[in-house]
Design an enzyme around this catalytic site. Structure first.
Site, PDB file in Angstrom:
ATOM      1  N   CYS A   1      54.026 131.050   2.762  1.00  0.00           N
ATOM      2  CA  CYS A   1      52.578 130.913   2.663  1.00  0.00           C
ATOM      3  C   CYS A   1      52.170 130.527   1.241  1.00  0.00           C
ATOM      4  O   CYS A   1      52.634 131.131   0.267  1.00  0.00           O
ATOM      5  CB  CYS A   1      51.898 132.224   3.057  1.00  0.00           C
ATOM      6  SG  CYS A   1      50.102 132.211   2.886  1.00  0.00           S
TER       7      CYS A   1
ATOM      8  N   CYS B   1      47.940 132.060   8.767  1.00  0.00           N
ATOM      9  CA  CYS B   1      48.724 133.224   8.384  1.00  0.00           C
ATOM     10  C   CYS B   1      50.072 133.133   9.093  1.00  0.00           C
ATOM     11  O   CYS B   1      50.125 133.092  10.330  1.00  0.00           O
ATOM     12  CB  CYS B   1      48.003 134.513   8.792  1.00  0.00           C
ATOM     13  SG  CYS B   1      48.994 136.000   8.499  1.00  0.00           S
TER      14      CYS B   1
ATOM     15  N   ASP C   1      46.058 168.768  19.464  1.00  0.00           N
ATOM     16  CA  ASP C   1      45.930 168.513  18.029  1.00  0.00           C
ATOM     17  C   ASP C   1      47.153 169.090  17.323  1.00  0.00           C
ATOM     18  O   ASP C   1      47.258 170.303  17.112  1.00  0.00           O
ATOM     19  CB  ASP C   1      44.654 169.151  17.481  1.00  0.00           C
ATOM     20  CG  ASP C   1      44.465 168.883  15.994  1.00  0.00           C
ATOM     21  OD1 ASP C   1      45.304 168.157  15.401  1.00  0.00           O
ATOM     22  OD2 ASP C   1      43.484 169.398  15.417  1.00  0.00           O
TER      23      ASP C   1
ATOM     24  N   CYS D   1      56.978 156.476   9.640  1.00  0.00           N
ATOM     25  CA  CYS D   1      56.381 155.343   8.932  1.00  0.00           C
ATOM     26  C   CYS D   1      56.144 155.686   7.458  1.00  0.00           C
ATOM     27  O   CYS D   1      55.438 154.956   6.759  1.00  0.00           O
ATOM     28  CB  CYS D   1      55.086 154.906   9.609  1.00  0.00           C
ATOM     29  SG  CYS D   1      53.833 156.185   9.726  1.00  0.00           S
TER      30      CYS D   1
END
Length: 450
Positions: free
Chosen positions: A74, A159, A355, A401
Site C-alpha cells: 500500500c 485497502c 457475566d 488476543c
C-alpha cells in the site's frame, strides 16, 4: 532538548536499537520512537509529537535497511493506522510475534511450541469500521482508516488488507457520502463481508431526505452490497436495501473428522453486520480446527465454551460432543448463538448469558465440565481461571488476543496444577502488531479425594 527539536521539526538521523511490542523502533539512547523502521536500521525520521518524555517520529528515509524490510503493498502504509508493519516481511512479523509470546511463557516451560497458524496476508479483513471525514477546504470526503499519528483519514484508492469487494470501494464510498445532502454528518461506515454478501452500515447524524435514500439505493444496486442505516445507537441499525432481504450474513466452517482428518460436517454460521466475528475468515477456520484438535474430543465429553460470542467455536464442537454449553455476557450474541444452533440442527448445544467478569458470574457451576475453552477479550479471564483451579476440568484450551493477560492467566492455571502442554501463535491480523495465540493446559483427572 526534545522540546526544541519538536518545535523546529528538524529531521533526525539515528540508529534503531530495537522494536517495541507496539511496532515502534527505539533509538540507542531510548529517547526517540519511530514508526516505519526495523531493528538495526539507520534512518532519518521526522518529529511529529512528544509523549512521556519521548519524541514520536516517522521514518522519511532509510540509509541502511534491514534484511527483513520489504516494499509495502500500500502506498499509504507509512501513514495509515490500519497497518503498522507492511514494511516488514510477513515471515519476520511472525517471528517477532512468536518471540514475544515465547518470552512471556518461557518460564512455564511449555511442552511443545507448535508452528504458527498462517494464511494469505492480503485481502483477509472481513470486518472493519471505516472513518469518514468531510474536508471543507477541499470540498471532498475521505473514507478509510485513520492516520497513525492523528485523527485525519488516510487518502488512498484502496485497502489491500480488506476483503473484496470493500478493499476497492473506498473512493466509491467517498463519492456516495459526497452525494448526500449533509456529507459532514456521516462519521463512519461499518463493513462486514460474509460468504454470501457484503453489508455496509452507514452511521448518519441527520435526517435523510428522499433523494439521500435514493442515492443509497442506487449505490447498493450498482455495487451489489446490502446497505443498513444507523441514526443513533446500535439498536437503531435497520436494513435500507434490499428491502426484503435477510439482515444476516453467513460464513461456513468445515469440521474435520477426528480420525480421518477429512471434512466431515459443514457448519453454517449466521451473523449480523454489527456482531463480533473473527476478522480473518481463513485463520478463523484453522483456529476452530486447532481448538477441536487440542481438546481431543470424545462424544461423552462435557464441554464449556466461555466468552462464546455467536457460537463460533461452540457450534463446531457440538458436532463432536453430546453436551456443550456456551456462555457469554452479551445477550444479543447469545440470541444469535441459539439461532445458529437451530440453523445447524444441534439442539444439544446450549447457550446462557453469564457475566464472566463478576463474582456472581464466575460462580457458575464448573463441576459438570471436563473440558473448557477460554476465548476472552484483551482483559483476559483472571476470575474464571481462579475458579477453574477448584473445578474438575482436565483440559483447557485458551485462545488469547493479548499475550500479557495470557501469561498472567497461565500462571494462575499452572499454580492450580495444570501443565502448559503446547502453545502457538495465530496470525489473525497480518501487518499489525496484534498478537493472537492459542495454548493448551492439562492436568490429571481428579479423584474423589482431590
Amino acid at each position: 532538548m526534545l522540546a526544541k527539536i519538536l518545535k523546529r521539526r528538524d529531521p533526525l538521523r539515528l540508529r534503531v536499537a530495537s522494536l517495541q511490542a507496539d511496532g515502534y523502533g527505539i533509538d540507542e539512547q531510548g529517547s526517540v520512537l519511530a514508526s516505519g523502521v526495523l531493528a538495526g536500521e539507520e534512518v532519518t525520521v521526522q518529529p511529529i509529537t512528544r509523549k512521556r518524555r519521548r519524541l514520536i517520529t516517522r521514518a522519511i528515509d532509510i540509509h541502511e535497511a534491514s534484511e527483513d524490510r520489504v516494499r509495502p503493498q500500500c502506498t499509504a502504509a507509512s501513514l495509515c493506522g490500519g497497518c503498522s508493519l507492511q514494511h516488514m516481511a510477513p515471515a519476520a512479523q511472525i517471528t517477532m510475534k512468536e518471540a514475544r509470546v515465547r518470552a512471556l511463557l518461557q518460564h512455564l516451560q511449555p511442552g511443545q511450541w507448535l508452528p504458527p497458524l498462517t494464511a494469505n496476508v492480503w485481502g483477509y479483513r472481513r470486518k472493519a469500521r471505516l472513518g469518514v471525514r468531510y474536508v471543507s477546504k477541499r470540498d471532498e470526503v475521505l473514507v478509510g482508516f485513520r492516520e497513525q499519528h492523528g485523527g485525519f483519514i488516510v487518502d488512498t484508492d484502496r485497502c489491500w488488507t480488506m476483503a473484496d469487494p470493500v478493499g476497492v470501494l473506498l473512493k466509491p464510498l467517498a463519492g456516495l457520502v459526497e452525494s448526500l445532502s449533509e456529507p459532514s454528518k456521516v462519521p463512519q461506515i461499518e463493513v462486514a463481508v460474509g460468504d454470501d454478501k457484503t453489508a455496509l452500515v452507514v452511521r448518519h447524524l441527520f435526517e435523510l431526505t428522499y433523494q439521500d435514500r435514493d442515492v443509497l439505493t442506487r449505490f447498493a444496486e450498482s455495487h451489489h452490497v446490502d446497505v443498513f442505516l444507523q441514526p443513533e445507537g446500535p439498536e437503531t441499525c435497520a436494513r435500507h436495501w434490499p428491502e426484503d432481504a435477510s439482515d444476516l450474513l453467513h460464513y461456513s466452517v468445515h469440521v474435520l473428522d477426528p480420525e480421518s482428518g477429512n471434512p466431515d460436517t459443514v457448519i453454517r454460521m449466521a451473523f449480523h453486520p454489527l456482531d463480533f466475528v473473527q476478522v480473518n475468515a481463513a485463520i478463523n477456520r484453522q483456529l476452530i480446527a486447532e481448538v477441536i484438535r487440542l481438546l481431543e474430543l470424545e462424544r461423552c465429553d462435557r464441554v464449556l465454551d466461555t466468552f462464546c460470542g455467536i457460537g463460533n467455536i461452540t457450534i463446531p464442537i457440538g458436532a463432536h460432543c453430546d453436551e456443550v454449553v456456551g456462555v457469554e455476557s452479551v445477550a444479543m450474541s447469545i440470541g444469535r448463538a441459539r439461532y445458529n444452533a437451530r440453523l445447524n440442527h444441534l439442539p444439544h448445544v446450549r447457550f446462557e448469558v453469564v457475566d464472566l467478569y463478576s463474582d456472581q458470574g464466575v460462580a457458575i457451576s464448573l463441576s459438570p465440565y471436563n473440558k473448557v475453552v477460554l476465548d476472552p477479550p484483551r482483559t483476559g479471564a483472571e476470575l474464571l481461571c481462579k475458579s477453574l483451579a477448584d473445578s474438575d476440568a482436565e483440559t483447557i484450551v485458551y485462545v488469547s488476543c493479548n499475550p500479557v493477560t495470557l501469561a498472567r492467566d497461565a500462571n494462575l492455571l499452572t499454580d492450580a496444577g495444570f501443565c502448559l502442554d503446547s502453545a502457538r501463535v495465530v496470525d489473525m491480523f497480518p501487518h499489525t502488531t496484534h498478537v493472537e495465540s492459542i495454548a493448551r493446559f492439562t492436568r490429571p483427572k481428579r479423584t474423589a479425594h482431590g
